[in-house]
Design an enzyme around this catalytic site. Sequence first.
Site, PDB file in Angstrom:
ATOM      1  N   ASN A 267     -82.154  54.241  -7.670  1.00 13.09           N
ATOM      2  CA  ASN A 267     -82.698  53.264  -8.615  1.00 13.09           C
ATOM      3  C   ASN A 267     -83.100  51.999  -7.858  1.00 13.09           C
ATOM      4  OD1 ASN A 267     -80.346  51.387  -8.539  1.00 13.09           O
ATOM      5  ND2 ASN A 267     -79.298  53.205  -9.330  1.00 13.09           N
TER       6      ASN A 267
ATOM      7  N   LYS B 257     -84.609  72.049   2.298  1.00 13.76           N
ATOM      8  CA  LYS B 257     -85.642  71.439   1.455  1.00 13.76           C
ATOM      9  C   LYS B 257     -86.111  72.461   0.422  1.00 13.76           C
ATOM     10  CE  LYS B 257     -90.225  69.463   1.752  1.00 13.76           C
ATOM     11  NZ  LYS B 257     -91.477  69.663   2.431  1.00 13.76           N
TER      12      LYS B 257
ATOM     13  N   LYS C 248     -64.998  50.579 -21.425  1.00 14.44           N
ATOM     14  CA  LYS C 248     -64.588  50.673 -20.019  1.00 14.44           C
ATOM     15  C   LYS C 248     -63.319  49.866 -19.727  1.00 14.44           C
ATOM     16  CE  LYS C 248     -69.190  51.841 -18.500  1.00 14.44           C
ATOM     17  NZ  LYS C 248     -69.920  52.264 -17.319  1.00 14.44           N
TER      18      LYS C 248
ATOM     19  N   PRO D 176     -68.639  60.351 -11.787  1.00 17.53           N
ATOM     20  CA  PRO D 176     -67.456  59.607 -12.229  1.00 17.53           C
ATOM     21  C   PRO D 176     -67.846  58.175 -12.573  1.00 17.53           C
ATOM     22  CG  PRO D 176     -67.397  59.952  -9.852  1.00 17.53           C
ATOM     23  CD  PRO D 176     -68.554  60.754 -10.371  1.00 17.53           C
ATOM     24  N   ASP D 177     -67.163  57.591 -13.550  1.00 15.99           N
ATOM     25  CA  ASP D 177     -67.399  56.191 -13.897  1.00 15.99           C
ATOM     26  C   ASP D 177     -66.358  55.350 -13.150  1.00 15.99           C
ATOM     27  OD1 ASP D 177     -67.424  53.621 -15.161  1.00 15.99           O
ATOM     28  OD2 ASP D 177     -68.610  54.540 -16.753  1.00 15.99           O
ATOM     29  N   ILE D 178     -66.818  54.636 -12.154  1.00 17.29           N
ATOM     30  CA  ILE D 178     -65.905  53.914 -11.247  1.00 17.29           C
ATOM     31  C   ILE D 178     -65.196  52.775 -11.993  1.00 17.29           C
ATOM     32  CG2 ILE D 178     -65.809  52.564  -9.112  1.00 17.29           C
ATOM     33  CD1 ILE D 178     -68.507  54.173  -8.426  1.00 17.29           C
TER      34      ILE D 178
ATOM     35  N   ASP E 297     -75.828  57.608 -13.004  1.00 16.32           N
ATOM     36  CA  ASP E 297     -74.969  58.266 -13.992  1.00 16.32           C
ATOM     37  C   ASP E 297     -74.877  59.768 -13.742  1.00 16.32           C
ATOM     38  OD1 ASP E 297     -74.379  55.937 -15.327  1.00 16.32           O
ATOM     39  OD2 ASP E 297     -76.184  56.033 -16.549  1.00 16.32           O
TER      40      ASP E 297
ATOM     41  N   PHE F 134     -70.564  44.994 -15.102  1.00 13.29           N
ATOM     42  CA  PHE F 134     -71.901  44.503 -15.407  1.00 13.29           C
ATOM     43  C   PHE F 134     -72.499  45.403 -16.489  1.00 13.29           C
ATOM     44  CE2 PHE F 134     -73.729  41.257 -12.492  1.00 13.29           C
ATOM     45  CZ  PHE F 134     -72.542  40.919 -11.867  1.00 13.29           C
TER      46      PHE F 134
ATOM     47  N   LYS G  86     -69.546  48.201 -24.372  1.00  8.75           N
ATOM     48  CA  LYS G  86     -69.273  48.689 -23.011  1.00  8.75           C
ATOM     49  C   LYS G  86     -67.961  48.101 -22.482  1.00  8.75           C
ATOM     50  CE  LYS G  86     -73.141  49.871 -20.836  1.00  8.75           C
ATOM     51  NZ  LYS G  86     -74.438  49.664 -20.205  1.00  8.75           N
TER      52      LYS G  86
HETATM   53  N1  CTP Z   1     -70.503  51.899 -13.616  1.00  8.59           N
HETATM   54  C1  CTP Z   1     -69.630  52.546 -12.766  1.00  8.59           C
HETATM   55  N2  CTP Z   1     -69.745  53.884 -12.568  1.00  8.59           N
HETATM   56  C2  CTP Z   1     -70.704  54.583 -13.213  1.00  8.59           C
HETATM   57  C3  CTP Z   1     -71.596  53.934 -14.087  1.00  8.59           C
HETATM   58  C4  CTP Z   1     -71.474  52.584 -14.263  1.00  8.59           C
HETATM   59  O1  CTP Z   1     -68.769  51.885 -12.169  1.00  8.59           O
HETATM   60  N3  CTP Z   1     -70.775  55.896 -13.008  1.00  8.59           N
HETATM   61  C5  CTP Z   1     -70.316  50.469 -13.843  1.00  8.59           C
HETATM   62  C6  CTP Z   1     -71.432  49.586 -13.312  1.00  8.59           C
HETATM   63  O2  CTP Z   1     -71.160  49.175 -11.992  1.00  8.59           O
HETATM   64  C7  CTP Z   1     -71.396  48.427 -14.285  1.00  8.59           C
HETATM   65  C8  CTP Z   1     -70.967  49.068 -15.597  1.00  8.59           C
HETATM   66  O3  CTP Z   1     -70.315  50.275 -15.236  1.00  8.59           O
HETATM   67  O4  CTP Z   1     -70.409  47.496 -13.948  1.00  8.59           O
HETATM   68  C9  CTP Z   1     -72.053  49.379 -16.584  1.00  8.59           C
HETATM   69  O5  CTP Z   1     -73.113  50.064 -15.966  1.00  8.59           O
HETATM   70  P1  CTP Z   1     -74.393  50.481 -16.814  1.00  8.59           P
HETATM   71  O6  CTP Z   1     -75.317  51.254 -15.940  1.00  8.59           O
HETATM   72  O7  CTP Z   1     -74.925  49.278 -17.543  1.00  8.59           O
HETATM   73  O8  CTP Z   1     -73.718  51.388 -17.926  1.00  8.59           O
HETATM   74  P2  CTP Z   1     -73.497  52.903 -18.081  1.00  8.59           P
HETATM   75  O9  CTP Z   1     -72.043  53.172 -18.118  1.00  8.59           O
HETATM   76  O10 CTP Z   1     -74.265  53.662 -17.056  1.00  8.59           O
HETATM   77  O11 CTP Z   1     -74.075  53.143 -19.541  1.00  8.59           O
HETATM   78  P3  CTP Z   1     -75.576  53.310 -20.051  1.00  8.59           P
HETATM   79  O12 CTP Z   1     -76.401  53.679 -18.856  1.00  8.59           O
HETATM   80  O13 CTP Z   1     -75.446  54.370 -21.058  1.00  8.59           O
HETATM   81  O14 CTP Z   1     -75.937  51.968 -20.628  1.00  8.59           O
END
Ligand code: CTP
Length: 478
Positions: A285, A363, A420, A383-385, A353, A402, A416
Amino acid sequence: MANHVDLTAIMTALGGRQAMQDVLGVGASAISNYIARGSVPTHVRSKLYNALTARGYQVRLDDLSILCGPDAATSQIKKPMVLLIIGGGIAAYKALETARRMQQLGLDVTGVLTKSAAQFITPLSVAALTNQKCYDDLFSLTDEAEMGHIRLARSADLVLVMPATANLMARAACGLADDLATTILLATTTPILMAPAMNPAMWAHPATIANQAILRQRGIHMIGPTEGDTACGEIGSGRMSEPADIAATAFELAVKRPQSLAGKTAIVTAGPTVEPIDSVRFIANHSSGKQGYAIAVALAARGASVTLISGPVALPAPPQLQLVSVQTARDMQAAAHAALPADIAICAAAVADWRVAEASHAKLKKPDHRTDTQMQLSLVENPDILAALGQSDQRPTLLVGFAAETEDVLENATAKRHRKQCDWIVANQVGAADDPVFGSDQNHIMLISETAVENWPRMLKTELADKLADRIAMEFGT
Ligand code: CTP
């Protein structure tokens, strides 16, 4: 015991008793109470701090004493001074822009030109821009009478060398003192920051590599060089960092902040993550990492011991913190887990995500036949850190996430924060064509906590980082 707060001085700065009541949303009797006690509760302290800094005052965190009025130029308070040694390279002209940017950040700048730098820019242009005498001669009797070279070297809060040429770095590494610039480098007791710039082959030469290692070992800070086109037309590593980045780093090093986060540990995630599709392609991204890096630097400048976990970005490694470079979300999570326990965690990374369920080691080839022009990739969730830190047995005391939202920022970001389990969410709107956040140097955010929503004015990402770090220090009561 709470520090004594001079509420009368604060009231004057805010424009009177009524203005203070408006800022705090309280009546006259509450104000009288605070004045009588000479102290205020933490949430009031934070409101006063915000109101004063928003009006341009520099305020000490522990007792809200006003260090500097909105017009620092007319204040008697001495600004931090950077001694800017300009080396003889084509990038010398960028020293002028850097000097201007440092002045905008509230630093005083005094220039020193090497003999070869004077081939590129004149002492007069440096003196005119900095409003200070520009020094260029070690053996000038007039200069020595006015300000000896030792005193010049010691009077600075930071010595900045830019461009740091291969020759200047070599002379500094050897400890030579055959001109004013190298004499200052030998005589100074203040921190030194070098911004190297040279031809890529010179930068990659074993002699330069060895000199650079010696200088780093001696505690000299380096910024850059970066990859890209160099003045000699060759592409590679050797291009000097941008003036804005050099000025921001100089500011961090020159301003001696109260060590309000000394003894605290912090984890900061920053930048994008990169998820491989095959051996040559990936999902990523636009995150530049600038905001996360600025926060990490601001925390470290206040004495916190910071682990910065970063996806691939084009930013120099900041000084005074531990940088862990990662690629994927899973790498980032492992690094964040390994950095626990920590008092503070700030997840500023734009984590992908999704990742490809089975990335190919080779390739991926297009099919031979041309009938099916669609390609299907199977994705699995990463994983969501941030959420994992929120649920961890070793949950940091202060967990900050954030939220980058394209619409309904407040509602989505508040949801959120709950989902979280973090203490604060820094929310901003992304995707507006006229207000880019990714890659920009500015940001415009709302800080959402359990009890309040604060709408911060648009500001530089570095300013935002400083304000956030000060708020964090306040939260820890330091
Ligand atoms: N984050 C994380 N790990 C992930 C996704 C997000 O730690 N796999 C953290 C980001 O660093 C940020 C927060 O979660 O602090 C929100 O990230 P954001 O991209 O806005 O939210 P998402 O959880 O991805 O939700 P969505 O894309 O559905 O808005």
